[in-house]
Design a protein around this motif. Structure first.
Motif, PDB file in Angstrom:
ATOM      1  N   UNK A   1       0.962  -1.200   0.173  1.00  0.00           N
ATOM      2  CA  UNK A   1      -0.017  -0.110   0.014  1.00  0.00           C
ATOM      3  C   UNK A   1       0.900   1.376  -0.108  1.00  0.00           C
ATOM      4  N   UNK A   2       0.085   2.308  -0.095  1.00  0.00           N
ATOM      5  CA  UNK A   2       0.921   3.855  -0.262  1.00  0.00           C
ATOM      6  C   UNK A   2       1.767   4.016   1.367  1.00  0.00           C
ATOM      7  N   UNK A   3       2.547   4.575   1.080  1.00  0.00           N
ATOM      8  CA  UNK A   3       3.444   4.927   2.367  1.00  0.00           C
ATOM      9  C   UNK A   3       3.069   6.296   2.744  1.00  0.00           C
ATOM     10  N   UNK A   4       3.697   7.195   3.438  1.00  0.00           N
ATOM     11  CA  UNK A   4       3.594   8.561   4.035  1.00  0.00           C
ATOM     12  C   UNK A   4       4.067   9.339   2.860  1.00  0.00           C
ATOM     13  N   UNK A   5       3.336  10.249   2.386  1.00  0.00           N
ATOM     14  CA  UNK A   5       3.699  11.238   1.296  1.00  0.00           C
ATOM     15  C   UNK A   5       3.837  12.465   1.530  1.00  0.00           C
ATOM     16  N   UNK A   6       4.741  13.243   1.054  1.00  0.00           N
ATOM     17  CA  UNK A   6       4.885  14.719   1.656  1.00  0.00           C
ATOM     18  C   UNK A   6       5.212  15.610   0.350  1.00  0.00           C
ATOM     19  N   UNK A   7       4.524  16.729   0.485  1.00  0.00           N
ATOM     20  CA  UNK A   7       4.585  17.621  -0.762  1.00  0.00           C
ATOM     21  C   UNK A   7       4.940  18.895  -0.168  1.00  0.00           C
ATOM     22  N   UNK A   8       5.533  19.900  -0.811  1.00  0.00           N
ATOM     23  CA  UNK A   8       6.423  19.793  -1.895  1.00  0.00           C
ATOM     24  C   UNK A   8       7.676  18.641  -1.589  1.00  0.00           C
ATOM     25  N   UNK A   9       8.472  18.264  -2.446  1.00  0.00           N
ATOM     26  CA  UNK A   9       9.658  17.454  -2.120  1.00  0.00           C
ATOM     27  C   UNK A   9      10.933  18.588  -1.934  1.00  0.00           C
ATOM     28  N   UNK A  10      10.706  19.748  -2.454  1.00  0.00           N
ATOM     29  CA  UNK A  10      11.830  20.667  -2.332  1.00  0.00           C
ATOM     30  C   UNK A  10      10.876  21.942  -2.363  1.00  0.00           C
TER      31      UNK A  10
ATOM     32  N   UNK B   1       0.857  13.640   4.087  1.00  0.00           N
ATOM     33  CA  UNK B   1      -0.263  12.767   3.864  1.00  0.00           C
ATOM     34  C   UNK B   1       0.038  11.209   4.542  1.00  0.00           C
ATOM     35  N   UNK B   2      -0.389  10.974   5.738  1.00  0.00           N
ATOM     36  CA  UNK B   2       0.004   9.911   6.386  1.00  0.00           C
ATOM     37  C   UNK B   2      -0.507   8.587   5.750  1.00  0.00           C
ATOM     38  N   UNK B   3      -0.175   7.304   6.029  1.00  0.00           N
ATOM     39  CA  UNK B   3      -0.673   6.273   5.619  1.00  0.00           C
ATOM     40  C   UNK B   3      -2.155   6.131   6.092  1.00  0.00           C
ATOM     41  N   UNK B   4      -2.915   5.487   5.371  1.00  0.00           N
ATOM     42  CA  UNK B   4      -4.301   5.625   5.341  1.00  0.00           C
ATOM     43  C   UNK B   4      -4.523   4.805   6.833  1.00  0.00           C
ATOM     44  N   UNK B   5      -5.575   5.155   7.622  1.00  0.00           N
ATOM     45  CA  UNK B   5      -6.035   4.470   8.850  1.00  0.00           C
ATOM     46  C   UNK B   5      -5.020   4.870  10.122  1.00  0.00           C
TER      47      UNK B   5
ATOM     48  N   UNK C   1      10.155  13.430   3.257  1.00  0.00           N
ATOM     49  CA  UNK C   1      10.560  14.737   3.603  1.00  0.00           C
ATOM     50  C   UNK C   1      10.499  15.761   2.624  1.00  0.00           C
ATOM     51  N   UNK C   2      10.290  17.188   3.213  1.00  0.00           N
ATOM     52  CA  UNK C   2      10.433  18.295   2.182  1.00  0.00           C
ATOM     53  C   UNK C   2      11.735  18.971   2.793  1.00  0.00           C
TER      54      UNK C   2
END
Lengths: 114, 114
Positions: B1-10, B24-28, B108-109
């Motif tokens: 499944x999808x992991x933790x995502x962060x935006x922007x990257x830079x 955006x954390x892992x769902x749940x 990370x950003x």
């Protein structure tokens, strides 16, 4: 205050050798420790953990040793591979609160040479 | 499944500007953490959310830093009147719930304040 530190900032090893990364912690009340691997441009990745009621825990090619008497942790990597090259952090779980506030050391860079 | 995502990257900004960093954390996952990592250092705790509420913001360096998690999922770290010393990688992590041990980190950003 609480702190987690490392003895060696950089470790160079030959591919196939075993690696040992050391870490000292200062809070004798801490009861949970984690090793993270961080590759360039990525977030820390969980490797292995250990609770204070254990002295040793093994994973796939990795072993963590805990010596509570001298407040020392080590991470052993067997048959080190080029893909193991990264910065390794030990982290301590901060006490109190019922949640897991991680306290990281400064890190050790592992360089694996062919 | 999808992991933790962060935006922007830079993110590159000028001194004095306002920035927002998203996680955006892992769902749940109900627990969410922000850390800040300076070059050559381990991550340092900033703030912890359990659900929508900030359970511990003791790591925020000053009142220019603020974070929200209005619906208990996505979180935004806000920095006002940025300073050059704010330049760092801002990491987000999530875990299943309060007391769960394994924190999963995003990439990370990287914030650069000119």
């Amino acid at each position: 205050g609480e702190s987690v530190g490392l003895h060696l900032p950089t470790l160079s090893v030959q591919e196939g050798d075993n690696s040992i990364i050391n870490c000292a912690y200062s809070n004798s009340a801490s009861d949970y420790f984690i090793w993270y691997k961080q590759e360039s441009g990525k977030g820390p990745q969980f490797i292995i953990d250990i609770r204070s009621n254990m002295d040793k825990r093994q994973g796939q090619r990795v072993t963590v040793l805990l010596n509570k008497t001298v407040k020392h942790l080590s991470l052993q990597i067997a048959a080190t591979q080029p893909g193991d090259s990264a910065v390794y952090f030990c982290a301590e779980i901060g006490s109190g609160g019922g949640y897991n506030k991680l306290i990281f050391g400064a890190g050790t860079r592992l360089a694996v040479h062919p | 499944g999808a992991g933790v995502s962060q935006t922007p990257s830079n993110k590159v900004t000028e001194k004095g500007k306002y920035v927002e960093l998203r996680c955006d954390p892992i769902s749940g996952h109900t627990a969410l953490y922000w850390y800040r990592q300076s070059l050559g250092q381990g991550p340092e705790f900033l703030i912890y959310f359990q659900g929508t509420g900030a359970a511990d913001d003791s790591g925020l360096p000053n009142d220019r830093f603020f974070a929200v998690r209005p619906e208990g999922s996505v979180s935004t770290l806000k920095i006002q009147r940025t300073e050059r010393g704010d330049s760092a990688v801002y990491l987000c992590a999530s875990s299943v719930d309060r007391g769960a041990d394994t924190q999963y980190f995003g990439p990370g950003t990287r914030l650069t304040v000119l």
